[in-house]
Structures are given as structure tokens and as C-alpha cells.
Design an enzyme around this catalytic site. Structure first.
Site, PDB file in Angstrom:
ATOM      1  N   HIS A  51       3.254 -30.613  21.506  1.00 15.17           N
ATOM      2  CA  HIS A  51       2.995 -31.580  20.443  1.00 15.17           C
ATOM      3  C   HIS A  51       1.811 -32.461  20.836  1.00 15.17           C
ATOM      4  O   HIS A  51       1.332 -32.426  21.967  1.00 15.17           O
ATOM      5  CB  HIS A  51       4.233 -32.444  20.180  1.00 15.17           C
ATOM      6  CG  HIS A  51       4.656 -33.259  21.359  1.00 15.17           C
ATOM      7  ND1 HIS A  51       5.672 -32.887  22.191  1.00 15.17           N
ATOM      8  CD2 HIS A  51       4.174 -34.426  21.858  1.00 15.17           C
ATOM      9  CE1 HIS A  51       5.814 -33.780  23.143  1.00 15.17           C
ATOM     10  NE2 HIS A  51       4.904 -34.731  22.973  1.00 15.17           N
TER      11      HIS A  51
HETATM   12  C1  T46 Z   1       5.377 -36.511  25.675  1.00 15.13           C
HETATM   13  C2  T46 Z   1       5.836 -35.679  26.819  1.00 15.13           C
HETATM   14  C3  T46 Z   1       4.995 -35.863  28.055  1.00 15.13           C
HETATM   15  C4  T46 Z   1      14.159 -40.212  23.036  1.00 15.13           C
HETATM   16  O1  T46 Z   1      15.229 -40.418  22.441  1.00 15.13           O
HETATM   17  N1  T46 Z   1      13.367 -41.245  23.431  1.00 15.13           N
HETATM   18  C5  T46 Z   1      12.200 -41.067  24.089  1.00 15.13           C
HETATM   19  O2  T46 Z   1      11.515 -42.055  24.444  1.00 15.13           O
HETATM   20  C6  T46 Z   1      11.758 -39.730  24.369  1.00 15.13           C
HETATM   21  C7  T46 Z   1      10.444 -39.463  25.084  1.00 15.13           C
HETATM   22  C8  T46 Z   1      12.574 -38.692  23.978  1.00 15.13           C
HETATM   23  N2  T46 Z   1      13.760 -38.927  23.344  1.00 15.13           N
HETATM   24  C9  T46 Z   1      14.632 -37.787  22.986  1.00 15.13           C
HETATM   25  C10 T46 Z   1      14.109 -36.894  21.876  1.00 15.13           C
HETATM   26  C11 T46 Z   1      14.648 -35.529  22.252  1.00 15.13           C
HETATM   27  O3  T46 Z   1      15.963 -35.397  21.713  1.00 15.13           O
HETATM   28  O4  T46 Z   1      14.716 -36.946  24.153  1.00 15.13           O
HETATM   29  C12 T46 Z   1      14.762 -35.577  23.794  1.00 15.13           C
HETATM   30  C13 T46 Z   1      13.649 -34.785  24.486  1.00 15.13           C
HETATM   31  O5  T46 Z   1      12.373 -35.227  23.993  1.00 15.13           O
HETATM   32  P1  T46 Z   1      11.152 -34.214  23.743  1.00 15.13           P
HETATM   33  O6  T46 Z   1      11.672 -32.907  23.295  1.00 15.13           O
HETATM   34  O7  T46 Z   1      10.156 -34.904  22.873  1.00 15.13           O
HETATM   35  O8  T46 Z   1      10.581 -34.066  25.234  1.00 15.13           O
HETATM   36  P2  T46 Z   1       9.203 -33.412  25.714  1.00 15.13           P
HETATM   37  O9  T46 Z   1       9.337 -33.217  27.167  1.00 15.13           O
HETATM   38  O10 T46 Z   1       8.817 -32.251  24.884  1.00 15.13           O
HETATM   39  O11 T46 Z   1       8.082 -34.560  25.433  1.00 15.13           O
HETATM   40  C14 T46 Z   1       8.139 -35.809  26.078  1.00 15.13           C
HETATM   41  C15 T46 Z   1       7.787 -36.925  25.086  1.00 15.13           C
HETATM   42  O12 T46 Z   1       8.651 -36.836  23.950  1.00 15.13           O
HETATM   43  C16 T46 Z   1       6.358 -36.840  24.614  1.00 15.13           C
HETATM   44  O13 T46 Z   1       5.995 -38.038  23.957  1.00 15.13           O
HETATM   45  O14 T46 Z   1       4.192 -36.765  25.529  1.00 15.13           O
HETATM   46  O15 T46 Z   1       7.217 -35.855  27.162  1.00 15.13           O
END
Ligand code: T46
Length: 140
Positions: A51
């Protein structure tokens, strides 16, 4: 490096009793920090991210172990290895990112400029290219 990304080398105090890396907001982290999160226990072969953000700025620090970050714009891409707790990767808006090759002991700490906002994410790659092309054109 890829547009809207750069590496930051943090000053570190290496003493005979160990090392300490202090991060001062506004100096080492180039924006007011509103959120901190960390990613760990990532299974071998797992790839995350896929993303971009519209406005969010972040600094990623692999405080333990190692991880690779693909940062990409419509014009260029780069794979960055993070394997030192005294190095941060700044990622600004309109940069696509994927995190991969996590070592089993990797802890990726992230300092973020904004609270968690689902509306700030762009997860569709075609939508991302259109957004980022306009974003970087406007910066010329
Ligand atoms: C990014 C990369 C480096 C939350 O509830 N609060 C938060 O602050 C974050 C970051 C995530 N979440 C929840 C949303 C999802 O259910 O945690 C779960 C995993 O998040 P996500 O799939 O977005 O994780 P990544 O590793 O794909 O991405 C994250 C960050 O979301 C993103 O901003 O830049 O790490």
C-alpha cells in the site's frame, strides 16, 4: 534514493556498558510523532504492506534482526535492507511499500506522523499510480 524516501543515521552512544540511540522528535524524527507501532513474529516468507499513504510520514527502524523494504513510485523502485538499530528509513506520502525477508527475530518499529486512518491508505496499485503521478507532477 526513491522520491520521498531517505535513510537517517541516528547518533548513538556506544559505551563499554552498551549502546544507546536517542531519538528526538523534530531532530532525528523529522515530524511530530502521533503514533508508534512495531511489527514482529513475522513468519518466514511472509510479505506485508502492499500500500501507499496519501499524507502519512513514517520512519521505520529495525531495532532487532533484519528486514527488507521495497519502496516504489511510478518512476523508480529500491530495495532497502534495514539491519541496524541506529538507521531509520523515512517514507513520505505517495510511496508504495512492501516489507519482506523478516528474520525470525526481527522487530520493526515505526514512528508515524498521524493517528491510524484507514482513509489515508491506498491499497489498489492502479489507484496508487494515478494518485502518485498527480502528487509528484504537482511537486515539479
Ligand atoms: C505501513 C507499514 C510499514 C491498527 O489497528 N492500528 C495501526 O496503527 C496499524 C499500523 C495497524 N492496525 C491494524 C490494522 C490491521 O488489522 O493492524 C492490522 C495490521 O495492519 P496492516 O495490515 O496495515 O499492516 P502492514 O504491515 O501491512 O502495514 C503497516 C502499516 O499499516 C502501514 O501504515 O506503512 O506497516
Amino acid at each position: 534514493m526513491t522520491k520521498n524516501t531517505h535513510l537517517i543515521l541516528f547518533k548513538t552512544f556506544n559505551d563499554n556498558y552498551g549502546s544507546l540511540t536517542p531519538l528526538e522528535v523534530g531532530e532525528d524524527i523529522p515530524f511530530p510523532v502521533n503514533r508508534i507501532y512495531y511489527i514482529y513474529d513475522v513468519e518466514h516468507g511472509m510479505r506485508r504492506g502492499f500500500h501507499s499513504h496519501k499524507e502519512l510520514e513514517q520512519v521505520l527502524v529495525c531495532v532487532h534482526g533484519s528486514v527488507k523494504i521495497l519502496v516504489k513510485t511510478p518512476f523508480e523502485s529500491e530495495d532497502v535492507l534495514l539491519n541496524r538499530p541506529d538507521v531509520g528509513l523515512y517514507i513520505g506520502p505517495a510511496v508504495w511499500r512492501e516489507m519482506y525477508d523478516f528474520s525470525p527475530d526481527a522487530v520493526l518499529m515505526v514512528f508515524a506522523s498521524r493517528h491510524y486512518e484507514i482513509a489515508d491508505y491506498i491499497r489498489n496499485y492502479e489507484e496508487y499510480v494515478s494518485f502518485a503521478t498527480g502528487y509528484f507532477d504537482g511537486k515539479k
